[in-house]
Motif scaffolding. Structure first.
Motif, PDB file in Angstrom:
ATOM      1  N   SER A   1     -62.639  21.955  -8.067  1.00  0.00           N
ATOM      2  CA  SER A   1     -62.002  20.674  -8.300  1.00  0.00           C
ATOM      3  C   SER A   1     -60.892  20.448  -7.285  1.00  0.00           C
ATOM      4  O   SER A   1     -59.899  21.182  -7.272  1.00  0.00           O
TER       5      SER A   1
ATOM      6  N   ASP B   1     -56.236  28.471 -11.185  1.00  0.00           N
ATOM      7  CA  ASP B   1     -55.610  27.419 -10.381  1.00  0.00           C
ATOM      8  C   ASP B   1     -54.377  27.892  -9.616  1.00  0.00           C
ATOM      9  O   ASP B   1     -53.731  27.093  -8.956  1.00  0.00           O
TER      10      ASP B   1
ATOM     11  N   GLU C   1     -63.207  25.481 -12.124  1.00  0.00           N
ATOM     12  CA  GLU C   1     -63.348  25.148 -13.540  1.00  0.00           C
ATOM     13  C   GLU C   1     -64.797  25.310 -13.978  1.00  0.00           C
ATOM     14  O   GLU C   1     -65.706  25.428 -13.159  1.00  0.00           O
ATOM     15  N   ARG C   2     -64.977  25.331 -15.295  1.00  0.00           N
ATOM     16  CA  ARG C   2     -66.328  25.479 -15.853  1.00  0.00           C
ATOM     17  C   ARG C   2     -66.669  24.245 -16.670  1.00  0.00           C
ATOM     18  O   ARG C   2     -65.837  23.776 -17.455  1.00  0.00           O
ATOM     19  N   ASP C   3     -67.857  23.730 -16.475  1.00  0.00           N
ATOM     20  CA  ASP C   3     -68.336  22.568 -17.218  1.00  0.00           C
ATOM     21  C   ASP C   3     -69.407  23.028 -18.197  1.00  0.00           C
ATOM     22  O   ASP C   3     -70.505  23.416 -17.802  1.00  0.00           O
TER      23      ASP C   3
ATOM     24  N   ARG D   1     -58.284  23.552  -8.566  1.00  0.00           N
ATOM     25  CA  ARG D   1     -58.677  24.701  -9.386  1.00  0.00           C
ATOM     26  C   ARG D   1     -60.186  24.892  -9.351  1.00  0.00           C
ATOM     27  O   ARG D   1     -60.937  24.018  -8.905  1.00  0.00           O
TER      28      ARG D   1
ATOM     29  N   VAL E   1     -64.907  20.334 -19.787  1.00  0.00           N
ATOM     30  CA  VAL E   1     -64.454  21.041 -18.588  1.00  0.00           C
ATOM     31  C   VAL E   1     -63.207  21.857 -18.906  1.00  0.00           C
ATOM     32  O   VAL E   1     -62.238  21.333 -19.458  1.00  0.00           O
ATOM     33  N   GLU E   2     -63.249  23.141 -18.551  1.00  0.00           N
ATOM     34  CA  GLU E   2     -62.111  24.024 -18.790  1.00  0.00           C
ATOM     35  C   GLU E   2     -61.715  24.732 -17.502  1.00  0.00           C
ATOM     36  O   GLU E   2     -62.582  25.178 -16.750  1.00  0.00           O
ATOM     37  N   PRO E   3     -60.395  24.862 -17.254  1.00  0.00           N
ATOM     38  CA  PRO E   3     -59.955  25.548 -16.039  1.00  0.00           C
ATOM     39  C   PRO E   3     -60.291  27.041 -16.076  1.00  0.00           C
ATOM     40  O   PRO E   3     -60.277  27.655 -17.149  1.00  0.00           O
TER      41      PRO E   3
END
Ligand code: MG
Length: 293
Positions: free
Chosen positions: A76, A95, A83-85, A81, A90-92
């Motif tokens: 991103s 970062d 991140e995972r989708d 950062r 979506v979670e960091p």
């Protein structure tokens, strides 16, 4: 042998992007990619031939890959950062490096031990950028990182590149190839990977015209690189085997399709598909694609 690598001509399957990047073949059997300046994520469904908007706004994502669970891990720019989708949530993941924000993670791969390797050039924070938000380079470099989610350790594994960009492992994960788009010519460097670190950095190949932005490695160890005139295929020794002309400059690529033999190309405004006789080495080591790989 060389001619047999490519079975068909590049076919344009989607268009309308400002700058297409970051393709991945998902566990659901679609190609997901970024249209970075338009801050959106698109998906192409080969079953219907249709393209749909997966997310917009999306935080200016760039490159992505699948982790060992088959979930999408993406870079991103906007969030600075990785991140995972998970199905749209979506979670960091990471970062910061030593307390400083990352620049704008660009491309990412996951090794067979689950570690997340990514590049961190400044394209999403540069003055006047349309691919993120302007900002400072806080840690003072542009590194390649290895992140261990289990321990939380973020390790700088390559610190001698200008703008590290696309990256891919050799089939045995003994070599990491990293494209450098900041040195004025299309250099791909190679590093020996030992115990989760990189040593022995050397110039592996130069790509021209344009630059090497995205790279993939097939099961035979050949390197498939984006270029200004299409896709270049190199031997494991760095010798050019083949050039595949594409009507628009190519940024990145991924193997996909039900059998893993379709090569998808993000190329400026469009997504192209091309049939090949090979598959991605990473699919075999992660065991996530296609029956035969
Ligand atoms: Mg890139």
């Amino acid at each position: 042998m060389i001619a047999e690598l490519i079975v068909g001509e590049p076919e344009r399957v989607a268009g309308g992007c400002a700058w297409a990047e970051g393709p991945v073949w998902t566990a659901e059997g679609r190609v997901r990619w970024s249209d970075i300046p338009n801050d959106r994520i698109l998906e192409f469904d080969p079953a219907s031939g249709r393209t749909s908007t997966y997310a917009q706004p999306a935080g200016f994502p760039n490159g992505r890959t699948l982790d060992r669970a088959g979930e999408v891990v993406q870079c991103s720019h906007g969030g600075r950062r990785v991140e995972r989708d998970r199905a749209g949530t979506v979670e960091p993941i990471v970062d910061r490096f030593e307390g400083h924000r990352l620049n704008s993670p660009n491309d990412v791969v996951v090794s067979s031990d689950g570690a997340i390797w990514f590049t961190d050039p400044p394209y999403g924070i540069l003055p006047g950028t349309v691919e993120g938000h302007e900002g400072a380079q806080e840690y003072g470099g542009c590194f390649v990182f290895r992140y261990d989610e289990a321990t939380g350790e973020l390790r700088a594994v390559v610190t001698d590149m200008t703008h590290p960009n696309g990256l891919a492992f050799s089939p045995d994960e003994g070599i990491l190839y990293v494209a450098d788009t900041g040195v004025g010519h299309g250099v791909i460097r190679a590093y020996d990977v030992v115990d989760g670190t990189c040593t022995g950095g050397r110039e592996f190949a130069r790509i021209s015209p344009g630059v090497s932005d995205g790279v993939r490695v097939d099961v035979e160890g050949r390197i498939w690189s984006s270029a200004g005139d299409g896709v270049h295929v190199l031997t494991p020794k760095g010798v050019e085997l083949l050039r595949i002309p594409v009507p628009e400059p190519v940024s990145n690529l991924c193997f996909g399709g039900d059998d893993g033999h379709d090569l998808y190309l993000t190329a400026t405004t469009s997504l192209y598909r091309m049939r090949t006789s090979t598959t991605d080495a990473a699919a075999r080591t992660r065991g996530i694609t296609a029956s035969e790989v």
